[in-house]
Design a protein around this motif. Sequence first.
Motif, PDB file in Angstrom:
ATOM      1  N   ARG A   1      39.930 -18.899 -61.340  1.00 41.77           N
ATOM      2  CA  ARG A   1      40.889 -18.565 -62.398  1.00 41.77           C
ATOM      3  C   ARG A   1      40.945 -17.051 -62.631  1.00 41.77           C
ATOM      4  NH1 ARG A   1      37.948 -23.028 -64.269  1.00 41.77           N
ATOM      5  NH2 ARG A   1      39.106 -24.957 -64.053  1.00 41.77           N
ATOM      6  N   VAL A   2      40.988 -16.331 -61.548  1.00 45.35           N
ATOM      7  CA  VAL A   2      40.937 -14.866 -61.584  1.00 45.35           C
ATOM      8  C   VAL A   2      42.252 -14.308 -62.105  1.00 45.35           C
ATOM      9  CG1 VAL A   2      40.663 -12.790 -60.182  1.00 45.35           C
ATOM     10  CG2 VAL A   2      39.280 -14.813 -59.689  1.00 45.35           C
ATOM     11  N   LYS A   3      42.134 -13.314 -62.956  1.00 45.06           N
ATOM     12  CA  LYS A   3      43.297 -12.597 -63.489  1.00 45.06           C
ATOM     13  C   LYS A   3      43.277 -11.176 -62.917  1.00 45.06           C
ATOM     14  CE  LYS A   3      43.304 -15.191 -67.841  1.00 45.06           C
ATOM     15  NZ  LYS A   3      42.534 -16.285 -67.294  1.00 45.06           N
ATOM     16  N   VAL A   4      44.449 -10.610 -62.746  1.00 47.45           N
ATOM     17  CA  VAL A   4      44.563  -9.274 -62.164  1.00 47.45           C
ATOM     18  C   VAL A   4      43.710  -8.259 -62.921  1.00 47.45           C
ATOM     19  CG1 VAL A   4      46.161  -7.375 -61.681  1.00 47.45           C
ATOM     20  CG2 VAL A   4      46.813  -9.720 -61.129  1.00 47.45           C
ATOM     21  N   ASP A   5      43.640  -8.366 -64.254  1.00 50.50           N
ATOM     22  CA  ASP A   5      42.871  -7.373 -65.018  1.00 50.50           C
ATOM     23  C   ASP A   5      41.357  -7.537 -64.851  1.00 50.50           C
ATOM     24  OD1 ASP A   5      42.516  -9.651 -66.562  1.00 50.50           O
ATOM     25  OD2 ASP A   5      43.313  -8.784 -68.408  1.00 50.50           O
TER      26      ASP A   5
END
Length: 171
Positions: free
Chosen positions: A155-159
């Motif tokens: 569930r990786v987010k760009v930030d």
Amino acid sequence: MSEKLVLQPKNDMEKELPKEKFDELEQYIDGLEESEGTLIQVLHKAQHIFGYLPRDVQLFIARRLDIPGAKVYGVVSFYNYFNDKPPGDVIINICTGTACFVKGADKIMAQYEERLGIASGQTTEDGRFTLNAVRCVGACGLAPVVIVGEKVYGRVKVDELDDILAKYERK
């Protein structure tokens, strides 16, 4: 001190290959009941031994299996699993399967490409990082997925990318 088998290096990263590794590969090939139809199996073993499949290893395999070097190269260059260049110290795999893509894997890939200054399938000039787009890793419930070495990030987010990368940069 281990004996080295030096075969005309093609670049600075491909200088010397230990003779012991060639001996191990040769023993493996000699132990096969039959050599016909074993190219992919031998390439897997060779990549396990050497970490990648440089030109000299490919030619060694071709000679030992009595097949054209072009055939070995064709298989190595066709399958994404095989690498003909040494991988970086840290390998970053970004899942680009359907679930991960829908959840933003393309944005994650673009950010890492920009941050590292390389495209997918390349290694940074200092040999520290290799960036790869990989097909489904079987963790669709965690999409998008980034795997760094053996560590899975879900569930990786760009930030979050800089924080992940910072864990693997040299101190």
